[in-house]
Design a protein around this motif. Structure first.
Motif, PDB file in Angstrom:
ATOM      1  N   GLY A 141       0.834  -0.954   0.091  1.00 27.96           N
ATOM      2  CA  GLY A 141      -0.186   0.195   0.311  1.00 27.96           C
ATOM      3  C   GLY A 141       0.435   0.765   0.339  1.00 27.96           C
ATOM      4  O   GLY A 141       2.366   1.022  -0.333  1.00 27.96           O
ATOM      5  N   MET A 142       0.146   2.564   0.256  1.00 28.12           N
ATOM      6  CA  MET A 142       1.026   3.588   0.305  1.00 28.12           C
ATOM      7  C   MET A 142       1.913   3.458   1.528  1.00 28.12           C
ATOM      8  O   MET A 142       2.828   4.310   1.383  1.00 28.12           O
ATOM      9  N   GLU A 143       1.454   2.826   2.415  1.00 25.18           N
ATOM     10  CA  GLU A 143       2.815   3.094   3.794  1.00 25.18           C
ATOM     11  C   GLU A 143       3.519   1.833   3.426  1.00 25.18           C
ATOM     12  O   GLU A 143       4.658   1.688   4.561  1.00 25.18           O
ATOM     13  N   THR A 144       3.602   0.576   2.565  1.00 32.00           N
ATOM     14  CA  THR A 144       4.355  -0.663   2.384  1.00 32.00           C
ATOM     15  C   THR A 144       5.238  -0.795   1.789  1.00 32.00           C
ATOM     16  O   THR A 144       4.345   0.227   0.027  1.00 32.00           O
ATOM     17  N   LEU A 145       5.720  -0.975   1.505  1.00 33.66           N
ATOM     18  CA  LEU A 145       6.751  -1.608   0.213  1.00 33.66           C
ATOM     19  C   LEU A 145       6.503  -3.649  -0.120  1.00 33.66           C
ATOM     20  O   LEU A 145       6.497  -3.329  -0.867  1.00 33.66           O
ATOM     21  N   GLN A 146       6.771  -4.686   1.126  1.00 33.59           N
ATOM     22  CA  GLN A 146       6.360  -5.343   0.635  1.00 33.59           C
ATOM     23  C   GLN A 146       5.212  -6.018   1.539  1.00 33.59           C
ATOM     24  O   GLN A 146       5.167  -5.274   2.866  1.00 33.59           O
ATOM     25  N   VAL A 147       5.363  -7.659   1.064  1.00 30.63           N
ATOM     26  CA  VAL A 147       3.780  -8.419   2.027  1.00 30.63           C
ATOM     27  C   VAL A 147       3.783  -9.729   2.082  1.00 30.63           C
ATOM     28  O   VAL A 147       4.223  -9.805   0.625  1.00 30.63           O
ATOM     29  N   ASP A 148       4.418 -10.503   3.240  1.00 28.06           N
ATOM     30  CA  ASP A 148       4.306 -11.278   3.033  1.00 28.06           C
ATOM     31  C   ASP A 148       3.800 -12.358   4.035  1.00 28.06           C
ATOM     32  O   ASP A 148       4.407 -11.369   5.217  1.00 28.06           O
ATOM     33  N   PHE A 149       4.290 -14.000   3.785  1.00 32.27           N
ATOM     34  CA  PHE A 149       4.120 -14.226   5.545  1.00 32.27           C
ATOM     35  C   PHE A 149       5.309 -15.551   6.141  1.00 32.27           C
ATOM     36  O   PHE A 149       6.249 -15.164   5.212  1.00 32.27           O
ATOM     37  N   PHE A 150       5.830 -15.213   7.209  1.00 35.06           N
ATOM     38  CA  PHE A 150       6.917 -15.926   7.726  1.00 35.06           C
ATOM     39  C   PHE A 150       6.937 -16.614   8.922  1.00 35.06           C
ATOM     40  O   PHE A 150       6.275 -16.221   9.576  1.00 35.06           O
ATOM     41  N   PRO A 151       7.818 -17.624   8.818  1.00 36.02           N
ATOM     42  CA  PRO A 151       7.856 -18.723   9.655  1.00 36.02           C
ATOM     43  C   PRO A 151       9.074 -17.999  11.015  1.00 36.02           C
ATOM     44  O   PRO A 151       9.322 -17.112  10.560  1.00 36.02           O
ATOM     45  N   GLU A 152       7.888 -18.733  12.286  1.00 35.19           N
ATOM     46  CA  GLU A 152       8.577 -17.942  13.759  1.00 35.19           C
ATOM     47  C   GLU A 152      10.230 -17.979  13.622  1.00 35.19           C
ATOM     48  O   GLU A 152      11.282 -17.947  13.905  1.00 35.19           O
ATOM     49  N   ASP A 153      10.768 -19.425  12.751  1.00 33.33           N
ATOM     50  CA  ASP A 153      12.630 -19.956  12.447  1.00 33.33           C
ATOM     51  C   ASP A 153      13.316 -18.899  12.002  1.00 33.33           C
ATOM     52  O   ASP A 153      14.463 -19.310  11.504  1.00 33.33           O
ATOM     53  N   SER A 154      12.110 -17.481  11.370  1.00 28.72           N
ATOM     54  CA  SER A 154      13.390 -16.752   9.654  1.00 28.72           C
ATOM     55  C   SER A 154      12.200 -16.093   9.766  1.00 28.72           C
ATOM     56  O   SER A 154      11.511 -15.575   8.742  1.00 28.72           O
ATOM     57  N   LEU A 155      11.829 -15.038  10.534  1.00 33.40           N
ATOM     58  CA  LEU A 155      12.074 -13.332  10.871  1.00 33.40           C
ATOM     59  C   LEU A 155      12.480 -12.716   9.858  1.00 33.40           C
ATOM     60  O   LEU A 155      13.868 -12.856  10.363  1.00 33.40           O
ATOM     61  N   PRO A 156      11.834 -11.781   9.394  1.00 35.24           N
ATOM     62  CA  PRO A 156      13.014 -10.568   8.672  1.00 35.24           C
ATOM     63  C   PRO A 156      13.488  -9.863   9.375  1.00 35.24           C
ATOM     64  O   PRO A 156      13.282  -9.753  11.162  1.00 35.24           O
ATOM     65  N   GLU A 157      14.173  -8.756   9.592  1.00 38.13           N
ATOM     66  CA  GLU A 157      14.802  -7.326  10.200  1.00 38.13           C
ATOM     67  C   GLU A 157      13.441  -6.470  10.291  1.00 38.13           C
ATOM     68  O   GLU A 157      12.281  -5.875   9.520  1.00 38.13           O
ATOM     69  N   LEU A 158      13.523  -6.861  11.523  1.00 38.96           N
ATOM     70  CA  LEU A 158      11.761  -5.825  11.854  1.00 38.96           C
ATOM     71  C   LEU A 158      11.883  -4.263  12.166  1.00 38.96           C
ATOM     72  O   LEU A 158      13.071  -4.235  12.930  1.00 38.96           O
ATOM     73  N   SER A 159      10.531  -3.908  12.543  1.00 38.14           N
ATOM     74  CA  SER A 159      10.567  -2.448  12.965  1.00 38.14           C
ATOM     75  C   SER A 159      10.004  -2.607  14.355  1.00 38.14           C
ATOM     76  O   SER A 159       8.946  -2.572  14.900  1.00 38.14           O
ATOM     77  N   VAL A 160      11.346  -2.470  15.110  1.00 39.19           N
ATOM     78  CA  VAL A 160      11.456  -2.070  16.646  1.00 39.19           C
ATOM     79  C   VAL A 160      10.440  -1.775  17.006  1.00 39.19           C
ATOM     80  O   VAL A 160       9.968  -1.479  18.524  1.00 39.19           O
ATOM     81  N   GLU A 161      10.421  -0.334  16.338  1.00 38.02           N
ATOM     82  CA  GLU A 161      10.138   0.808  16.650  1.00 38.02           C
ATOM     83  C   GLU A 161       7.972   0.070  16.984  1.00 38.02           C
ATOM     84  O   GLU A 161       7.337   0.396  18.243  1.00 38.02           O
ATOM     85  N   ARG A 162       7.489  -0.643  16.068  1.00 34.06           N
ATOM     86  CA  ARG A 162       6.522  -1.291  16.274  1.00 34.06           C
ATOM     87  C   ARG A 162       6.454  -2.710  16.511  1.00 34.06           C
ATOM     88  O   ARG A 162       5.023  -2.692  17.020  1.00 34.06           O
ATOM     89  N   ASN A 163       7.449  -3.484  16.534  1.00 30.40           N
ATOM     90  CA  ASN A 163       6.560  -4.922  17.321  1.00 30.40           C
ATOM     91  C   ASN A 163       8.585  -5.523  17.253  1.00 30.40           C
ATOM     92  O   ASN A 163       9.407  -5.358  16.865  1.00 30.40           O
ATOM     93  N   THR A 164       7.884  -6.226  18.547  1.00 30.84           N
ATOM     94  CA  THR A 164       9.473  -7.005  18.890  1.00 30.84           C
ATOM     95  C   THR A 164       9.871  -8.139  18.513  1.00 30.84           C
ATOM     96  O   THR A 164       8.647  -8.840  18.748  1.00 30.84           O
TER      97      THR A 164
END
Length: 205
Positions: A161-184
């Motif tokens: 969307g306007m505020e996002t670049l990509q959308v995807d699903f991730f498994p627990e053992d392979s999380l991407p780089e997180l936006s820690v301001e939003r979620n840890t």
């Protein structure tokens, strides 16, 4: 991470904001305005942010000061969690954002997930209400409650969307780089655990 000077600045700002709203005495109003200026000066001095910018973002509201509310949609599919890549920092987060005036938490989460991921969802249950100060987020000038709502997909198509670049699903053992301001990472791990344990109690800080 809690910084004492930041907590003091936020408390002074909240006291001054309430005083300016409810006080009638001209001398008290002057004192509360001085307190607000002091809170701005503290935040500007320690953060390096320009004085006028701090006033605009941190100390421009009226009325009784209350926490801000951040609502996040938690969507699982095939054991993976939905995340969106934020334009602001290039890192990944659960879809969501600030609560809107006039909308319920359910309405907010449906709107945010649709806007940021393209998916239509229905809210299922509340998973937790987190006070940001108790978790591993970067320091923030605002006191924030984070609401996590479990949702099910009912339609739509994955697209950014306007505020996002990509959308995807991730498994627990392979999380991407997180936006820690939003979620840890701890929060995301907890959400996976809540998915596996249907009887898990709602988290309340």
């Amino acid at each position: 991470m809690q910084l004492k000077w930041l907590e003091w600045a936020k408390q002074i700002q909240a006291i001054s904001q309430a005083g300016l709203e409810y006080s009638k005495d001209m001398y008290d109003l002057e004192r509360f305005e001085l307190l607000r200026s002091l809170s701005i000066e503290i935040l500007s001095e320690y953060s390096g942010i320009e004085h006028d910018k701090v006033r605009e973002l941190f100390a421009n509201e009226k009325g009784y000061a209350t926490p801000k509310v951040d609502v996040r949609g938690v969507v699982f599919r095939d054991g993976k969690i939905l995340m969106v890549k934020e334009r602001l920092d290039g890192a990944w987060a659960l879809p969501g954002g600030w609560a809107d005036i006039g909308l319920s938490p359910k309405e907010v989460v449906k709107k945010e997930v649709k806007e940021e991921s393209g998916l239509d969802v229905t809210p299922v249950r509340l998973l937790g209400i987190f006070d940001k100060k108790f978790h591993d987020h970067p320091p923030s000038p605002w006191h924030v409650y984070k609401i996590f709502v479990l949702c099910e997909i009912i339609g739509g198509q994955m697209e950014s969307g306007m505020e996002t670049l990509q959308v995807d699903f991730f498994p627990e053992d392979s999380l991407p780089e997180l936006s820690v301001e939003r979620n840890t990472e701890k929060q995301i791990k907890w959400l996976f655990e809540s998915m596996r344990s249907k009887d898990m109690e709602v988290h309340l800080d």
